[in-house]
Design a protein around this motif. Structure first.
Motif, short mmCIF file in Angstrom:
data_model
loop_
_atom_site.label_atom_id
_atom_site.label_comp_id
_atom_site.label_asym_id
_atom_site.label_seq_id
_atom_site.Cartn_x
_atom_site.Cartn_y
_atom_site.Cartn_z
N TRP A 195 1.49 -1.23 0.16
CA TRP A 195 -0.19 -0.59 0.12
C TRP A 195 0.32 1.44 0.20
O TRP A 195 1.81 0.98 0.27
CB TRP A 195 -0.86 -0.13 0.83
N PRO A 196 -0.35 2.76 -0.64
CA PRO A 196 0.99 3.70 -0.11
C PRO A 196 1.32 4.66 1.03
O PRO A 196 0.80 4.14 1.48
CB PRO A 196 0.54 4.58 -1.41
N ASN A 221 -5.39 1.06 -1.38
CA ASN A 221 -4.89 0.11 -1.79
C ASN A 221 -3.88 -0.71 -2.01
O ASN A 221 -2.78 0.42 -2.00
CB ASN A 221 -6.39 -0.99 -2.87
N GLY A 222 -2.85 -1.41 -2.98
CA GLY A 222 -1.73 -1.18 -3.41
C GLY A 222 -1.56 -0.65 -4.81
O GLY A 222 -2.12 -0.76 -5.15
N VAL A 223 0.07 -0.06 -4.21
CA VAL A 223 0.62 0.76 -5.69
C VAL A 223 0.35 0.02 -7.02
O VAL A 223 0.27 1.20 -8.12
CB VAL A 223 1.91 1.56 -5.26
N ASN A 264 -6.28 6.18 -5.12
CA ASN A 264 -5.84 6.01 -3.59
C ASN A 264 -5.34 6.51 -2.80
O ASN A 264 -5.71 6.98 -1.70
CB ASN A 264 -4.40 5.06 -4.69
N VAL A 265 -4.86 7.44 -2.89
CA VAL A 265 -4.19 8.10 -1.68
C VAL A 265 -3.73 9.88 -2.61
O VAL A 265 -3.23 9.49 -3.67
CB VAL A 265 -2.77 8.29 -0.87
N PHE A 269 -8.69 7.30 -1.84
CA PHE A 269 -10.90 6.61 -1.71
C PHE A 269 -11.14 6.96 -1.36
O PHE A 269 -12.63 6.39 -1.20
CB PHE A 269 -10.09 5.07 -0.70
N ALA A 270 -11.13 8.08 -0.45
CA ALA A 270 -12.40 8.56 0.12
C ALA A 270 -12.80 9.87 -0.78
O ALA A 270 -14.03 10.26 0.29
CB ALA A 270 -12.23 9.16 1.68
#
Length: 454
Positions: free
Chosen positions: A305-306, A368-370, A386-387, A427-428
């Motif tokens: 994950w990042p 989640n995973g990069v 993701n971020v 993600f949010a």
């Protein structure tokens, strides 16, 4: 699907039913998020850094904005609760990491009083949606000149605070939270930790700015128009992962002043930070064994994950990598222009934009995973989603951007050289924040669902 997720951003030519659905979706996401607080005490627990209000403020603040902006636009004639609409109107924007906010528990009303106020305002906003003639078909699409812009502003403001409130909840001690029944499940972890690879990008021209006639709401800083020349550069194909950032931690990067800016080192010492904020020590000191705090859970640190860090930490990592890779050009963060260059050519925002190939809009309840999402045509993973990604740029207006009269201090106070840009969404992120037009910002010491690539 058994859990809440964000609807695509509202089309400004939407029917009343679509507007109702979008309003209800944002409102329900907030209710689900706050149902993760286990007790009244959790609503009044001050964040450990004392730089923000307790959660009770953020339970009421988006609702107060609906009332105040509908009044500014002439859609409401009178306050609903004048005391609440003064108390909960303005949040905290601390100047520095040691600008602690003094607050008293006694100024806040009870959770029951705020919940009753929320129900009252919900009925008022629904009545505007259900009955106001400006939402009849002949007055659509909603334009920036329409009083209904204030209504859609409320929808998007609530989505901003859905995300920022989720970060504040992630900062609370575990005993104050539980996983809400309707919250999306955590993303899976693959355990794969392939290092990021540099991709060479040729010099190019990019165009910035959201067209004023684009059929979705935009914040004032998204409008305007700029052409930028982007020089040739190389950028990682993925965000920096926890595995990669763990190398920096193990190498003593948090204890070596050489890698930190003056301000960043002052923040690090003041907070006595030794690793990223959401990493939890899981062994004796010096063992470098960690768990990860998600919004509502604690899990084994997913190495793929990042890394979620602030701007100071990201810049320190860049300096450490530059010293480590002595034959390389110095590493830095991406710029706004480079983020645009990394996007696929001809990308069209489908009034929210990125579809199933991105970790946005609460598809998952976590990062989640990069490499979990497919790379775009240029080879980059997670250009969106993701971020968020910290950028080198200070937050700034585009040429021709103007404050909107309904919220003239939304962006302008932050064009101060003290706020760092973040791009790409997390993600949010939901609604406008999950669109390709989103330009957002935070002070460099502040935590968000944000990471970086180099």
């Amino acid at each position: 699907m058994g859990h809440i997720h964000a609807l695509p951003q509202l089309n400004l030519n939407a029917s009343r039913q679509e507007i109702r659905d979008y309003f209800d979706n944002g409102w329900t996401m907030t209710e689900v998020l706050f149902s993760g607080l286990v007790s009244e005490e959790a609503f009044y627990k001050r964040p450990y850094h004392q730089l923000r209000h307790p959660m009770i403020f953020y339970f009421a603040h988006p609702v107060v904005l609906y009332v105040n902006k509908l009044r500014v636009a002439g859609l409401l004639d009178a306050p609903v609760n004048e005391a609440f609409e003064a108390l909960f109107e303005v949040g905290v924007d601390e100047m520095r990491w040691d600008d602690l906010h003094d607050g008293s528990h006694h100024v806040w009303p009870s959770v029951a009083e705020v919940a009753a106020y929320r129900k009252q305002v919900y009925s008022i906003v629904r009545a505007v949606i259900d009955t106001h003639p400006l939402l009849d078909a002949e007055h659509l699409p909603i334009s920036q000149q329409s009083p209904m812009w204030a209504l859609v502003m409320g929808f998007e403001h609530e989505r901003i605070h859905l995300e920022t409130s989720s970060v504040l909840i992630r900062e609370l001690p575990m005993e104050y939270v539980r996983v809400p029944e309707a919250w999306p499940s955590l993303a899976p972890t693959s355990g794969q930790t392939k290092p990021a690879q540099l991709i060479a990008m040729a010099a190019c021209e990019v165009s910035l700015g959201k067209p004023t006639d684009f059929p979705s709401f935009g914040w004032d800083n998204e409008y305007g128009r700029e052409q930028r020349t982007v020089r040739a550069f190389e950028a990682n194909d993925t965000l920096i992962s926890n595995a990669e950032f763990l190398e920096f931690v193990r190498a003593g990067g948090y204890g070596d002043e050489r890698y930190w800016s003056r301000e960043g080192w002052g923040w690090r010492r003041f907070r006595n930070i030794k690793w990223p904020m959401f990493w939890l020590q899981n062994g004796p000191s010096g063992s470098h064994r960690f768990k990860l705090r998600t919004i509502f859970e604690t899990i084994d640190l997913p190495l793929d994950w990042p890394a979620i860090v602030n701007y100071h930490e990201a810049k320190a990592y860049c300096a450490w990598r530059s010293a480590l890779d002595t034959n390389a050009m110095p590493y830095r963060l991406i710029t706004e222009g480079e983020h645009h260059a990394m996007r696929d050519a001809g990308i069209v925002d489908a009034v929210m934009g990125q579809g199933d190939a991105t970790n946005l809009s609460l598809v998952h309840g976590s990062e989640n995973g990069v490499r979990a999402q497919p790379a775009n045509k240029k080879g980059f993973h997670d250009v969106f989603g993701n971020v968020w990604q910290w950028c080198e740029d200070h937050f700034h207006p585009l040429d021709g951007a103007k404050p909107h009269p309904y919220y003239d201090d939304f962006s302008a106070p932050c064009y101060d050289g003290e706020h760092q840009m973040i791009l790409g969404g997390s993600f949010a992120s939901a609604g406008d924040m999950a669109s390709i037009w989103a330009r957002f910002h935070f002070r460099p010491h502040f935590s968000q669902h944000a990471g970086f690539r180099i």
